[in-house]
Design a protein around this motif. Sequence first.
Motif, PDB file in Angstrom:
ATOM      1  N   ALA A 167     124.775  29.574   2.018  1.00 44.07           N
ATOM      2  CA  ALA A 167     124.614  28.118   1.956  1.00 44.07           C
ATOM      3  C   ALA A 167     123.746  27.631   3.110  1.00 44.07           C
ATOM      4  O   ALA A 167     124.225  27.084   4.094  1.00 44.07           O
ATOM      5  CB  ALA A 167     125.976  27.438   1.978  1.00 44.07           C
ATOM      6  N   TYR A 182     131.134  28.639  -7.589  1.00 45.22           N
ATOM      7  CA  TYR A 182     130.961  28.457  -6.151  1.00 45.22           C
ATOM      8  C   TYR A 182     130.526  27.058  -5.731  1.00 45.22           C
ATOM      9  O   TYR A 182     130.814  26.636  -4.617  1.00 45.22           O
ATOM     10  CB  TYR A 182     130.058  29.533  -5.544  1.00 45.22           C
ATOM     11  N   THR A 208     133.288  24.714  -4.453  1.00 50.28           N
ATOM     12  CA  THR A 208     133.914  24.945  -3.153  1.00 50.28           C
ATOM     13  C   THR A 208     133.296  24.024  -2.101  1.00 50.28           C
ATOM     14  O   THR A 208     132.112  23.686  -2.174  1.00 50.28           O
ATOM     15  CB  THR A 208     133.762  26.413  -2.708  1.00 50.28           C
ATOM     16  N   GLU A 243     132.277  24.540   0.854  1.00 52.92           N
ATOM     17  CA  GLU A 243     131.137  25.130   1.562  1.00 52.92           C
ATOM     18  C   GLU A 243     129.812  24.778   0.894  1.00 52.92           C
ATOM     19  O   GLU A 243     128.797  24.558   1.556  1.00 52.92           O
ATOM     20  CB  GLU A 243     131.302  26.651   1.621  1.00 52.92           C
ATOM     21  N   TYR A 244     129.817  24.710  -0.437  1.00 55.80           N
ATOM     22  CA  TYR A 244     128.596  24.424  -1.188  1.00 55.80           C
ATOM     23  C   TYR A 244     128.509  22.965  -1.629  1.00 55.80           C
ATOM     24  O   TYR A 244     127.431  22.371  -1.604  1.00 55.80           O
ATOM     25  CB  TYR A 244     128.490  25.353  -2.403  1.00 55.80           C
ATOM     26  N   GLN A 265     129.282  20.343  -0.243  1.00 53.98           N
ATOM     27  CA  GLN A 265     128.835  19.419   0.806  1.00 53.98           C
ATOM     28  C   GLN A 265     127.332  19.140   0.733  1.00 53.98           C
ATOM     29  O   GLN A 265     126.857  18.137   1.251  1.00 53.98           O
ATOM     30  CB  GLN A 265     129.199  19.967   2.186  1.00 53.98           C
TER      31      GLN A 265
END
Length: 158
Positions: free
Chosen positions: A14, A81, A84, A86-87, A89
């Motif tokens: 990312a 993914y 999630t 982490e991604y 955002q």
Amino acid sequence: MAQPQNDQAQPPPATLTNPRFTLELEFVSSLANPYYLSHLAVNYPSLLGISKSGNENEVNDDNSDPDAEAFAAYLAYLYSYWKTPEYSQFLTHPGATLRALRLLQEEKFRRDIIRPQVIERLAGVDLNGEQSAAEAGEQNTEQNKGDRGNVENQHGKT
């Protein structure tokens, strides 16, 4: 001898300097636009499992179209993914993007998005091209949540 690992099996790091990440970010971000979904349905119906005959009542049940299967698998991979933190955002419109990705997991929805009524409901616009009352703020927040959920409810989600 070990088999080489498939790059598609793992999400890209990312980071905006990773070309694959930025390409996938641009693609999933475009899915937030219902009119882009319509464009895909009209111009690439085989990717979504839509019958090429133009008969919207005809379902492509042969499931042998490798392009449709590959695209459905790719959408599942992306959703796995991008949902999630982490991604997600990195998403400009995370709600709309993740909703579209989630709905695209459903075969029925992939077939139905060729219909203008489905796209209009996703866009919050009535068939006359005017902004719906819910989107215009003429109804309270509780009703807005219910109206936006109508598209999802029609496709088996509550």
